[in-house]
Design a protein around this motif. Structure first.
Motif, PDB file in Angstrom:
ATOM      1  N   UNK A  35       0.813  -1.270  -0.118  1.00 19.32           N
ATOM      2  CA  UNK A  35      -0.018  -0.101  -0.060  1.00 19.32           C
ATOM      3  C   UNK A  35       0.796   1.169  -0.104  1.00 19.32           C
ATOM      4  N   UNK A  36       2.131   1.301   0.747  1.00 18.43           N
ATOM      5  CA  UNK A  36       2.873   2.309   0.840  1.00 18.43           C
ATOM      6  C   UNK A  36       3.577   2.391  -0.431  1.00 18.43           C
ATOM      7  N   UNK A  37       3.786   1.566  -1.332  1.00 14.53           N
ATOM      8  CA  UNK A  37       4.316   1.715  -2.597  1.00 14.53           C
ATOM      9  C   UNK A  37       3.489   2.242  -3.551  1.00 14.53           C
ATOM     10  N   UNK A  38       2.086   1.720  -3.512  1.00 17.28           N
ATOM     11  CA  UNK A  38       1.156   1.935  -4.282  1.00 17.28           C
ATOM     12  C   UNK A  38       0.961   3.603  -4.005  1.00 17.28           C
ATOM     13  N   UNK A  39       0.894   3.951  -2.791  1.00 13.14           N
ATOM     14  CA  UNK A  39       0.565   5.408  -2.632  1.00 13.14           C
ATOM     15  C   UNK A  39       1.865   6.337  -3.392  1.00 13.14           C
ATOM     16  N   UNK A  40       3.085   5.968  -3.120  1.00 12.13           N
ATOM     17  CA  UNK A  40       4.143   6.534  -3.605  1.00 12.13           C
ATOM     18  C   UNK A  40       3.968   6.721  -5.108  1.00 12.13           C
ATOM     19  N   UNK A  41       3.748   5.573  -5.650  1.00  8.84           N
ATOM     20  CA  UNK A  41       3.404   5.651  -7.270  1.00  8.84           C
ATOM     21  C   UNK A  41       2.350   6.350  -7.673  1.00  8.84           C
ATOM     22  N   UNK A  42       1.387   6.367  -6.944  1.00 12.51           N
ATOM     23  CA  UNK A  42       0.093   7.369  -7.206  1.00 12.51           C
ATOM     24  C   UNK A  42       0.617   8.966  -7.246  1.00 12.51           C
ATOM     25  N   UNK A  43       1.225   9.228  -5.837  1.00  8.69           N
ATOM     26  CA  UNK A  43       1.785  10.374  -5.714  1.00  8.69           C
ATOM     27  C   UNK A  43       2.605  10.941  -6.978  1.00  8.69           C
ATOM     28  N   UNK A  44       3.376  10.004  -7.343  1.00  8.12           N
ATOM     29  CA  UNK A  44       4.529  10.372  -8.267  1.00  8.12           C
ATOM     30  C   UNK A  44       3.723  10.878  -9.629  1.00  8.12           C
ATOM     31  N   UNK A  45       2.835   9.912  -9.987  1.00  4.72           N
ATOM     32  CA  UNK A  45       1.894   9.854 -11.288  1.00  4.72           C
ATOM     33  C   UNK A  45       1.099  11.295 -11.239  1.00  4.72           C
ATOM     34  N   UNK A  46       0.565  11.702 -10.007  1.00  6.57           N
ATOM     35  CA  UNK A  46      -0.124  12.894  -9.976  1.00  6.57           C
ATOM     36  C   UNK A  46       0.852  14.127 -10.017  1.00  6.57           C
ATOM     37  N   UNK A  47       1.888  14.100  -9.303  1.00  6.98           N
ATOM     38  CA  UNK A  47       2.940  15.123  -9.437  1.00  6.98           C
ATOM     39  C   UNK A  47       3.488  15.089 -11.082  1.00  6.98           C
ATOM     40  N   UNK A  48       3.699  14.136 -11.673  1.00 10.13           N
ATOM     41  CA  UNK A  48       4.213  14.258 -13.007  1.00 10.13           C
ATOM     42  C   UNK A  48       2.956  14.869 -13.990  1.00 10.13           C
ATOM     43  N   UNK A  49       1.754  14.785 -13.672  1.00 10.73           N
ATOM     44  CA  UNK A  49       0.722  15.992 -14.349  1.00 10.73           C
ATOM     45  C   UNK A  49       0.436  17.086 -13.758  1.00 10.73           C
ATOM     46  N   UNK A  50       1.280  17.518 -12.963  1.00  9.95           N
ATOM     47  CA  UNK A  50       1.143  18.929 -12.356  1.00  9.95           C
ATOM     48  C   UNK A  50       0.085  19.257 -11.200  1.00  9.95           C
ATOM     49  N   UNK A  51       0.004  18.002 -10.629  1.00  7.05           N
ATOM     50  CA  UNK A  51      -1.108  18.051  -9.660  1.00  7.05           C
ATOM     51  C   UNK A  51      -0.465  18.085  -8.002  1.00  7.05           C
TER      52      UNK A  51
END
Length: 137
Positions: A58-74
């Motif tokens: 779950x921690x890894x998923x959260x990190x990946x999700x956050x990175x994806x959001x940051x990558x699109x400027x969120x």
């Protein structure tokens, strides 16, 4: 005689307005229904993930999700990141569920900008999920 054309013009304008209002209402109701359905499915996926996944996953998923959001400027979702970190550090399924409920309420409760941001976050959720757990071919 000049009253008749003005009345017809007014009636026509009013008819166009009410038709636009009805279209808006219909689309708004469709968006509400689609949002409720998406949230329901998200909650089902989220509940299953928190029960069947380790805290590390779950921690890894959260990190990946956050990175994806940051990558699109969120990256303006500082509150999202902070709440996610609290949930990850607690690792209690109830805390994860509370995080999801609070986050969804805050994003889906106001304005078109928030609705668009909510849609983008849910899209990145799905993309991140797919990248971590690809469908078997």
């Amino acid at each position: 005689m000049s009253e008749q054309p003005k009345n017809n013009e007014w009636d026509s304008l009013w008819g166009e307005y009410t038709k636009s209002l009805e279209n808006w209402k219909s689309l708004f109701e469709q968006i509400q229904n689609a949002s409720k359905d998406m949230q329901s499915k998200f909650n089902t996926v989220w509940d299953k993930a928190t029960v069947e996944s380790s805290a590390e996953t779950m921690k890894l998923f959260g990190e990946n999700w956050q990175k994806a959001l940051n990558d699109v400027g969120m990256n303006s979702f500082k509150e999202f990141n902070e709440n996610w970190q609290k949930a990850v550090n607690d690792t209690n399924a109830a805390t994860f569920k509370q995080f999801a409920e609070n986050w969804q309420k805050s994003l889906s409760s106001s304005g078109l900008e928030q609705m668009n941001a909510y849609g983008e976050m849910m899209k990145k959720f799905a993309e991140t999920w797919t990248s971590m757990w690809p469908k078997s071919q």
